[in-house]
Design a protein around this motif. Structure first.
Motif, short mmCIF file in Angstrom:
data_model
loop_
_atom_site.label_atom_id
_atom_site.label_comp_id
_atom_site.label_asym_id
_atom_site.label_seq_id
_atom_site.Cartn_x
_atom_site.Cartn_y
_atom_site.Cartn_z
N LYS A 485 0.82 -1.20 0.00
CA LYS A 485 0.00 0.00 0.00
C LYS A 485 0.86 1.26 0.00
O LYS A 485 0.55 2.25 -0.69
N ASN A 486 1.91 1.27 0.75
CA ASN A 486 2.83 2.42 0.75
C ASN A 486 3.41 2.66 -0.64
O ASN A 486 3.52 3.80 -1.09
N GLN A 487 3.78 1.59 -1.31
CA GLN A 487 4.34 1.73 -2.65
C GLN A 487 3.30 2.32 -3.60
O GLN A 487 3.60 3.20 -4.42
N LYS A 488 2.06 1.85 -3.50
CA LYS A 488 1.00 2.39 -4.37
C LYS A 488 0.75 3.86 -4.08
O LYS A 488 0.51 4.66 -5.00
N ASN A 489 0.79 4.24 -2.81
CA ASN A 489 0.59 5.65 -2.46
C ASN A 489 1.68 6.52 -3.06
O ASN A 489 1.41 7.63 -3.54
N ARG A 490 2.93 6.03 -3.03
CA ARG A 490 4.01 6.81 -3.62
C ARG A 490 3.83 6.96 -5.13
O ARG A 490 4.06 8.03 -5.70
N ASP A 491 3.40 5.88 -5.78
CA ASP A 491 3.15 5.96 -7.22
C ASP A 491 2.03 6.95 -7.52
O ASP A 491 2.11 7.73 -8.49
N LEU A 492 0.98 6.95 -6.68
CA LEU A 492 -0.13 7.88 -6.89
C LEU A 492 0.32 9.32 -6.69
O LEU A 492 -0.06 10.21 -7.45
N GLU A 493 1.16 9.57 -5.69
CA GLU A 493 1.67 10.92 -5.47
C GLU A 493 2.52 11.38 -6.64
O GLU A 493 2.44 12.54 -7.06
N ASP A 494 3.32 10.50 -7.18
CA ASP A 494 4.13 10.88 -8.34
C ASP A 494 3.24 11.24 -9.52
O ASP A 494 3.50 12.23 -10.24
N THR A 495 2.16 10.48 -9.73
CA THR A 495 1.24 10.78 -10.83
C THR A 495 0.57 12.12 -10.62
O THR A 495 0.44 12.93 -11.56
N LEU A 496 0.12 12.41 -9.38
CA LEU A 496 -0.53 13.69 -9.10
C LEU A 496 0.43 14.85 -9.29
O LEU A 496 0.05 15.92 -9.77
N GLN A 497 1.69 14.67 -8.93
CA GLN A 497 2.67 15.74 -9.12
C GLN A 497 2.90 16.03 -10.59
O GLN A 497 3.01 17.19 -11.00
N LYS A 498 2.91 14.97 -11.41
CA LYS A 498 3.07 15.18 -12.84
C LYS A 498 1.87 15.92 -13.41
O LYS A 498 2.01 16.85 -14.23
N ASN A 499 0.65 15.56 -12.97
CA ASN A 499 -0.55 16.23 -13.45
C ASN A 499 -0.59 17.69 -13.01
O ASN A 499 -0.97 18.59 -13.77
N SER A 500 -0.18 17.94 -11.76
CA SER A 500 -0.17 19.33 -11.28
C SER A 500 0.85 20.16 -12.05
O SER A 500 0.64 21.35 -12.31
N ALA A 501 1.95 19.53 -12.45
CA ALA A 501 2.94 20.27 -13.24
C ALA A 501 2.36 20.64 -14.60
O ALA A 501 2.57 21.75 -15.10
N LYS A 502 1.58 19.73 -15.20
CA LYS A 502 0.94 20.04 -16.48
C LYS A 502 -0.07 21.17 -16.32
O LYS A 502 -0.16 22.08 -17.14
N GLU A 503 -0.88 21.14 -15.23
CA GLU A 503 -1.88 22.18 -15.01
C GLU A 503 -1.21 23.53 -14.79
O GLU A 503 -1.70 24.56 -15.25
N SER A 504 -0.08 23.54 -14.08
CA SER A 504 0.61 24.81 -13.86
C SER A 504 1.12 25.39 -15.16
O SER A 504 1.10 26.60 -15.37
N SER A 505 1.52 24.54 -16.10
CA SER A 505 1.96 25.04 -17.41
C SER A 505 0.79 25.64 -18.17
O SER A 505 0.91 26.66 -18.85
N VAL A 506 -0.41 25.03 -18.03
CA VAL A 506 -1.61 25.58 -18.68
C VAL A 506 -1.96 26.93 -18.08
O VAL A 506 -2.28 27.90 -18.78
N ASP A 507 -1.90 27.05 -16.73
CA ASP A 507 -2.20 28.33 -16.08
C ASP A 507 -1.23 29.39 -16.53
O ASP A 507 -1.61 30.56 -16.73
N THR A 508 0.01 29.04 -16.71
CA THR A 508 1.00 30.01 -17.16
C THR A 508 0.66 30.51 -18.55
O THR A 508 0.75 31.72 -18.85
N GLU A 509 0.22 29.61 -19.42
CA GLU A 509 -0.12 30.02 -20.78
C GLU A 509 -1.35 30.92 -20.79
O GLU A 509 -1.42 31.91 -21.51
#
Length: 979
Positions: A485-509
């Protein structure tokens, strides 16, 4: 040239014969031109003519390099105007180097040639055409602008002047407050008047002041020059300042007008909209206050709910509720006065739950391990175990497995005790009222009873370990599920960080488009943003403007605002036993801790195996105190060994690791068994040898069957066959692979003993090395003892034999050959059961084989020696005379026939032939010596004829013996060869 300066490399001489040489070192001969060097070389103080009074103290004014005559070329005027001299001499050299300077004639150097104008004639011829071309080009080219040349000249001159200023003044961090900088610029040595050096120091100080003034003049001139070059730019900047002030005045008026317009727009267009927004914010705040009150009412019911959960042993649910309430108190309800004591109360309640879980786990472990040991290895109340383990992990009670380990030790003790009590109660011969102690009662059992008891204990321990393994596997599965479960949580956090990085690029544009003055809707319609980004942005922009439906509809999401976000995301997992459990995100355990806990649980399984082995060892040692195990016969010990080996293998298969305590105890008992086994057979062999009369024995059929079983390539004692209707008669010889072996009874029993050693190795593999050593010792003992009895004639005293005959010797040799035949087979048997690193022990068999061959060779030599002494005795009395054959030869042939009769049936034909060849060689040697003594030669005379007749008689009789008819006797060697 010479100087009185202390740093001059040329010594001064007052004699008229002295001359001075220039330095030959190129590095000292050429130096770069220095800026304003010290023009005043150090002069001697005191007596000018005394070279010992030269001043060697350093001066910062002086150049860092040693002063040489080559420095004078850049400051010649200063040298001519030295103010420190007492009088001004007209001569240049006495003025510079003192009145002691004397012109001397310089002797021409032997190494420098005399240079004349003729040496430059060739150079002048080559350079004259080039010079003419240069002058012609110089006249053709137009001169450059005078101003540029003047400017360039001025710039170069300024640059040259600035290079004279030392670099220390140009440093950005130059400060006289620094002691090192101050001492470098103004050394104190120039301001000291002590020691009789005042005149020189005063002059140096004055020169230092002049240098500093000179540096200042250079800098001021360069500054003035730079200002003059930039005067036009300066006046242009002053003119631009007035224009800039006019621009600022106009800008201020435009800003004032813009502000007035914005104020009017704010009153007309913005105030009403802002009032609507304020009212909407007020409404939302009221809704949040309402939801907060509902949340407080829910938190108020926490303690009764926890009590209800604890009453049903729902520790995990109670802990989750406490954790959620604590988080709500810290985030949502922080500062609420009515809840100021609730946090501490929940902490105390959590500590109480910790104690309850530990007590519950201890009770579970006791019940699980102490239930009846039957074949059923199912886990006791798996759901309860999973819940307890999960709760303990949630509370970071990672040492709970130690409780289980303590219970394992106590249970193992009780298992043995209970088994002994049950077995003793079933034996009528043991009176429990008289013999009170269990250990004493156990020692009263015979081997079958005790063996059954040990077998029962091993079976109980096997079931005990299987149960422990099942329970610990369930615990480890819970740990691994949490780790997963800990490993899955880390994978989920990494995915959310990547998505938030994409959203921040959209906000910048989007922000960029707004800043450029474009409407966002226009940008979307033009397709300048990705579709996904557009959807995300539109949702984010439209959500604040959406009208709230009603207070009830809004309260649902608002009630779970922050608290719902803080609540754990849960996931369902299933244990190997099929128990489903919900794992939350609040397990604050690192991967390292979980992995270490899983390893400790696995180690606990290994400890369980060690505990069972240790208790079994104590049980064995308690029975072995009276030497019971050492008194077991081979079959009983082999049975016991196989039982223990089976239990060891079962525990290794269950736990996955070897436990050495029981194996070590078995090895220790095996060593005692090997010692007793070996001593019994060695003693038996010794008694057999002491009673052996060294006569050929009949071979019973069972020994022939024993040899035949070995001939099949395997060494094993044949099973006893049922008694046949007709008993087989014993044979005269032992047939081994088609060869006849005449043996004595001791050797037959020795072969059986050897096979018993090999069979024991098969039954108890752990004693292979000890058995190999003991068997080697046994074979060596037989070899040495038989040698003492036969060759050493020890049988005369031990058995009472009258003499050691040739038949005894031949029979002993054949027995040794039989043992040698089996040594390679025995070696191969042990080699197949040894580890590769133990193969070096096989060298014992090589040594034994060599000893046996040496013994056989000694017996053959002894047989030859017997006949050799007989030949020496008979042939020394031989006389060449009639009748023929002589009595000597008849006697020799008679003895040869007896020898043949004694050994022919015992030794193979090849060995018999080789033995008689050696005897014949001894016979020829003695006959040749006697003939030489009698002066009988091979001349065809009467004496030669008599000897030839005797020899023919000897040859005929010898070749008439069985098996010797083809023997090549070569009797011609008895005659001396003519030289």
């Amino acid at each position: 040239m010479a100087s009185s300066h202390s740093s001059s490399p040329v010594p001064q001489s007052n004699s008229s014969d002295a001359f001075f040489k220039k330095e030959m070192d190129a590095t000292k001969r050429f130096h770069p031109v220095q800026s304003l060097p010290d023009v005043c070389p150090k002069e001697p103080t005191g007596n000018v003519g005394d070279p010992s009074n030269l001043c060697d103290s350093p001066s910062l004014v002086v150049d860092q390099q040693r002063w040489t005559i080559y420095h004078s070329k850049v400051n010649l005027p200063a040298a001519l105007n030295d103010p420190r001299l007492a009088k001004r001499e007209s001569d240049f050299f006495t003025k510079t180097w003192g009145v002691d300077f004397v012109d001397t004639e310089v002797t021409p150097s032997f190494y420098l040639p005399q240079i004349t104008k003729e040496h430059f004639a060739l150079y002048q011829q080559e350079i004259a055409p080039r010079e003419k071309v240069y002058e012609r080009c110089k006249n053709i080219c137009t001169p450059k602008d005078t101003f540029d040349r003047t400017l360039l000249h001025t710039h170069d001159k300024s640059r040259t002047d600035l290079e004279q200023v030392p670099k220390i003044f140009m440093k950005p961090d130059f400060a006289l407050e620094d002691s090192l900088t101050f001492n470098t610029v103004l050394p104190w040595s120039h301001f000291s008047t002590a020691g009789g050096k005042g005149n020189r120091d005063a002059a140096s100080s004055k020169l230092l002041q002049e240098k500093l003034s000179h540096y200042l003049d250079i800098v001021e001139v360069n500054i003035a020059h730079q200002i003059s070059l930039r005067s036009e730019a300066f006046f242009h900047a002053m003119t631009s300042q007035h224009e800039l002030q006019d621009y600022l005045r106009k800008t201020s008026q435009a800003v004032k007008l813009l502000r007035e317009k914005i104020s009017k727009i704010d009153k007309v267009m913005c105030e009403g909209s802002l009032r609507v927004l304020r009212l909407s914010l007020t409404r939302n705040n009221c809704i949040k206050a309402y939801n907060k009150l509902k949340l407080m009412a829910t938190v108020h019911q926490t303690q009764p709910t926890v009590q209800l959960l604890l009453s049903t042993s729902e520790f995990v649910g109670a802990l989750d509720l406490i954790a959620t309430t604590q988080e709500v108190l810290q985030q949502e309800l922080q500062g609420i006065h009515s809840f100021r004591h609730l946090g501490s109360q929940l902490c105390e309640l959590e500590k109480l739950i910790d104690k309850m879980m530990i007590a519950e786990f201890s009770t579970y472990a006791r019940n699980d391990l102490n239930r009846p040991l039957e074949d059923d290895c199912q886990i006791l109340e798996e759901e309860r175990l999973v819940s307890l383990v999960f709760g303990l992990l949630k509370q970071r009670k990672l040492n709970f497995y130690e409780i289980y380990g303590d219970e394992m030790i106590n249970t193992a003790k009780n298992i043995i005790k209970q088994c002994v009590v049950n077995t003793v109660s079933q034996i009528e011969e043991i009176d429990t009222e008289v013999v009170v102690k269990l250990a004493d009662q156990m020692r009263m059992m015979n081997f079958p009873q005790w063996f059954d008891l040990l077998k029962n204990i091993f079976s109980k321990f096997t079931i005990f370990l299987k149960r422990i393994k099942a329970t610990l596997n369930t615990i480890r599965s819970v740990v691994f599920l949490v780790l997963d479960k800990n490993q899955k949580n880390r994978d989920l956090e990494d995915t959310l960080q990547k998505n938030s990085a994409k959203e921040s690029s959209v906000d910048t544009e989007v922000a960029y488009l707004t800043h450029e003055g474009m409407f966002i809707s226009d940008a979307f319609s033009e397709g300048e943003l990705p579709a996904g980004a557009a959807d995300t942005t539109s949702q984010r922009n439209t959500s604040p403007n959406s009208e709230p439906c009603s207070s009830d509809s809004v309260s649902e999401p608002e009630c779970t605002t922050d608290s719902s976000s803080s609540k754990e995301q849960t996931s369902s997992s299933v244990t190997p036993g099929g128990v489903e459990m919900i794992i939350g995100d609040d397990m604050k355990l690192t991967d390292l801790e979980l992995v270490r806990l899983a390893n400790n649980i696995q180690e606990l399984l290994y400890n369980a195996s060690d505990i069972c082995h240790d208790r079994s060892v104590k049980f064995l040692m308690a029975r072995a105190k009276d030497g019971f195990l050492e008194k077991l016969n081979s079959n009983e010990f082999v049975t016991l060994s196989r039982l223990m080996e089976g239990f060891i293998l079962d525990t290794e298969q269950i736990c996955g690791r070897k436990s050495m305590s029981l194996r070590g105890a078995l090895q220790s008992q095996a060593n005692r068994f090997v010692n007793r086994f070996h001593e019994e057979r060695k003693t038996k062999l010794s008694l057999l040898l002491d009673n052996e009369r060294w006569k050929q024995a009949e071979v019973p059929a069972e020994f022939q069957d024993l040899v035949d079983s070995v001939s099949d390539g395997r060494i094993s004692l044949p099973e006893k066959k049922p008694a046949a209707t007709e008993e087989r008669k014993p044979a005269e010889f032992l047939i081994v692979e088609g060869q006849k072996y005449a043996t004595v009874g001791t050797v037959l029993l020795l072969i059986r003993i050897i096979l018993e050693y090999c069979q024991c190795v098969d039954n108890i593999p752990s004693i292979t090395t000890d058995m190999l050593t003991r068997l080697s010792d046994l074979l060596k003992y037989f070899n040495s003892r038989s040698c003492q009895l036969v060759l050493g004639a020890g049988a005369l005293q031990v058995v009472g034999l009258k003499t050691i005959t040739t038949k005894n010797l031949a029979l002993s040799s054949r027995c040794l050959q039989l043992i040698v035949h089996y040594i390679p087979i025995i070696r191969a048997h042990f080699e197949a059961r040894l580890q590769p690193k133990q193969f070096s022990m096989l060298r014992h068999f090589d040594h034994i084989t060599k000893d046996y061959h040496d013994h056989i060779a000694e017996i053959s030599a002894k047989l030859v020696a017997i006949m050799d002494s007989l030949f020496d005795k008979l042939l020394s009395k031989y006389e060449v005379k009639a009748p023929v054959p002589s009595a000597c030869f008849r006697n020799i042939c008679k003895q040869m026939a007896k020898m043949h009769e004694a050994i022919y049936d015992l030794l193979p034909e090849e060995q018999t032939q080789m033995l008689f060849l050696r005897i014949n060689a001894s016979y020829k040697l003695h006959l040749k010596r006697q003939l030489a003594h009698l002066n009988v030669v091979n001349d065809g005379g009467p004496l030669n004829g008599l000897v030839t007749s005797d020899v023919a008689f000897y040859t005929g009789n010898l070749q008439a013996l069985k098996g010797l008819n083809n023997l090549d006797l070569n009797m011609a060697e008895i005659w001396e060869q003519k030289r």
